[in-house]
Design a protein around this motif. Structure first.
Motif, PDB file in Angstrom:
ATOM      1  N   PRO A  62     -39.049 -71.476 -25.496  1.00 25.87           N
ATOM      2  CA  PRO A  62     -40.378 -71.304 -26.089  1.00 25.87           C
ATOM      3  C   PRO A  62     -40.358 -71.717 -27.557  1.00 25.87           C
ATOM      4  CG  PRO A  62     -39.312 -69.178 -25.786  1.00 25.87           C
ATOM      5  CD  PRO A  62     -38.409 -70.199 -25.183  1.00 25.87           C
ATOM      6  N   VAL A  63     -41.530 -72.043 -28.088  1.00 26.43           N
ATOM      7  CA  VAL A  63     -41.642 -72.369 -29.510  1.00 26.43           C
ATOM      8  C   VAL A  63     -41.890 -71.116 -30.339  1.00 26.43           C
ATOM      9  CG1 VAL A  63     -42.363 -74.754 -29.157  1.00 26.43           C
ATOM     10  CG2 VAL A  63     -44.099 -72.963 -29.342  1.00 26.43           C
ATOM     11  N   HIS A  64     -42.298 -70.047 -29.670  1.00 29.04           N
ATOM     12  CA  HIS A  64     -42.496 -68.756 -30.343  1.00 29.04           C
ATOM     13  C   HIS A  64     -42.311 -67.660 -29.306  1.00 29.04           C
ATOM     14  CE1 HIS A  64     -44.111 -65.666 -32.975  1.00 29.04           C
ATOM     15  NE2 HIS A  64     -44.799 -65.236 -31.937  1.00 29.04           N
ATOM     16  N   GLU A  65     -41.734 -66.555 -29.755  1.00 24.58           N
ATOM     17  CA  GLU A  65     -41.540 -65.408 -28.866  1.00 24.58           C
ATOM     18  C   GLU A  65     -41.527 -64.152 -29.720  1.00 24.58           C
ATOM     19  OE1 GLU A  65     -38.562 -64.158 -25.235  1.00 24.58           O
ATOM     20  OE2 GLU A  65     -38.112 -65.938 -26.424  1.00 24.58           O
ATOM     21  N   ASP A  66     -42.305 -63.164 -29.282  1.00 23.06           N
ATOM     22  CA  ASP A  66     -42.266 -61.858 -29.931  1.00 23.06           C
ATOM     23  C   ASP A  66     -42.479 -60.782 -28.874  1.00 23.06           C
ATOM     24  OD1 ASP A  66     -45.079 -61.526 -29.543  1.00 23.06           O
ATOM     25  OD2 ASP A  66     -45.528 -62.381 -31.501  1.00 23.06           O
ATOM     26  N   ALA A  67     -42.743 -59.563 -29.281  1.00 26.41           N
ATOM     27  CA  ALA A  67     -42.859 -58.441 -28.344  1.00 26.41           C
ATOM     28  C   ALA A  67     -44.075 -58.560 -27.424  1.00 26.41           C
ATOM     29  CB  ALA A  67     -42.917 -57.123 -29.111  1.00 26.41           C
ATOM     30  N   LEU A  68     -45.084 -59.326 -27.822  1.00 28.99           N
ATOM     31  CA  LEU A  68     -46.315 -59.409 -27.038  1.00 28.99           C
ATOM     32  C   LEU A  68     -46.512 -60.729 -26.303  1.00 28.99           C
ATOM     33  CD1 LEU A  68     -48.831 -57.682 -29.476  1.00 28.99           C
ATOM     34  CD2 LEU A  68     -47.696 -56.697 -27.480  1.00 28.99           C
ATOM     35  N   VAL A  69     -46.055 -61.844 -26.867  1.00 31.52           N
ATOM     36  CA  VAL A  69     -46.316 -63.157 -26.267  1.00 31.52           C
ATOM     37  C   VAL A  69     -45.086 -64.053 -26.298  1.00 31.52           C
ATOM     38  CG1 VAL A  69     -48.774 -63.123 -26.863  1.00 31.52           C
ATOM     39  CG2 VAL A  69     -47.141 -64.223 -28.402  1.00 31.52           C
ATOM     40  N   VAL A  70     -45.111 -65.045 -25.398  1.00 27.95           N
ATOM     41  CA  VAL A  70     -44.144 -66.137 -25.401  1.00 27.95           C
ATOM     42  C   VAL A  70     -44.981 -67.418 -25.339  1.00 27.95           C
ATOM     43  CG1 VAL A  70     -42.194 -67.216 -24.230  1.00 27.95           C
ATOM     44  CG2 VAL A  70     -42.449 -64.725 -24.172  1.00 27.95           C
ATOM     45  N   VAL A  71     -44.721 -68.362 -26.238  1.00 22.90           N
ATOM     46  CA  VAL A  71     -45.523 -69.574 -26.344  1.00 22.90           C
ATOM     47  C   VAL A  71     -44.668 -70.784 -26.017  1.00 22.90           C
ATOM     48  CG1 VAL A  71     -46.978 -70.991 -27.859  1.00 22.90           C
ATOM     49  CG2 VAL A  71     -46.929 -68.498 -28.142  1.00 22.90           C
ATOM     50  N   PHE A  72     -45.173 -71.626 -25.098  1.00 28.31           N
ATOM     51  CA  PHE A  72     -44.508 -72.855 -24.727  1.00 28.31           C
ATOM     52  C   PHE A  72     -45.362 -74.034 -25.157  1.00 28.31           C
ATOM     53  CE2 PHE A  72     -43.052 -69.691 -21.709  1.00 28.31           C
ATOM     54  CZ  PHE A  72     -41.687 -69.904 -21.683  1.00 28.31           C
TER      55      PHE A  72
END
Length: 76
Positions: A62-72
């Motif tokens: 993923p390009v971003h990952e945190d406790a709520l979302v993962v972004v591809f």
């Protein structure tokens, strides 16, 4: 790298990112008076639980990952 047919289709439709929400229960709504406080319940689901994500982004970080979302990123 070879992109999946699904990811190529997403790109053709103009998508640039796919966002996986770890806590779908936050979108189910509810009233505060019924006990809904808008906070996540439990640890959240990983994106690999979903067949769509597995097919479109197999092996892609993923390009971003945190406790709520993962972004591809859709672009390839």
């Amino acid at each position: 790298r070879e992109a999946s047919a699904l990811r190529r289709r997403l790109q053709a439709l103009g998508y640039r990112y796919v966002i996986w929400h770890r806590h779908a229960e936050l979108f189910e709504g509810g009233r505060v008076s019924d006990g809904f406080d808008g906070t996540p319940r439990g640890p959240g689901r990983p994106p690999t639980d979903d067949g769509f994500i597995r097919e479109a982004f197999a092996g892609e970080p993923p390009v971003h990952e945190d406790a709520l979302v993962v972004v591809f990123r859709v672009e390839f």
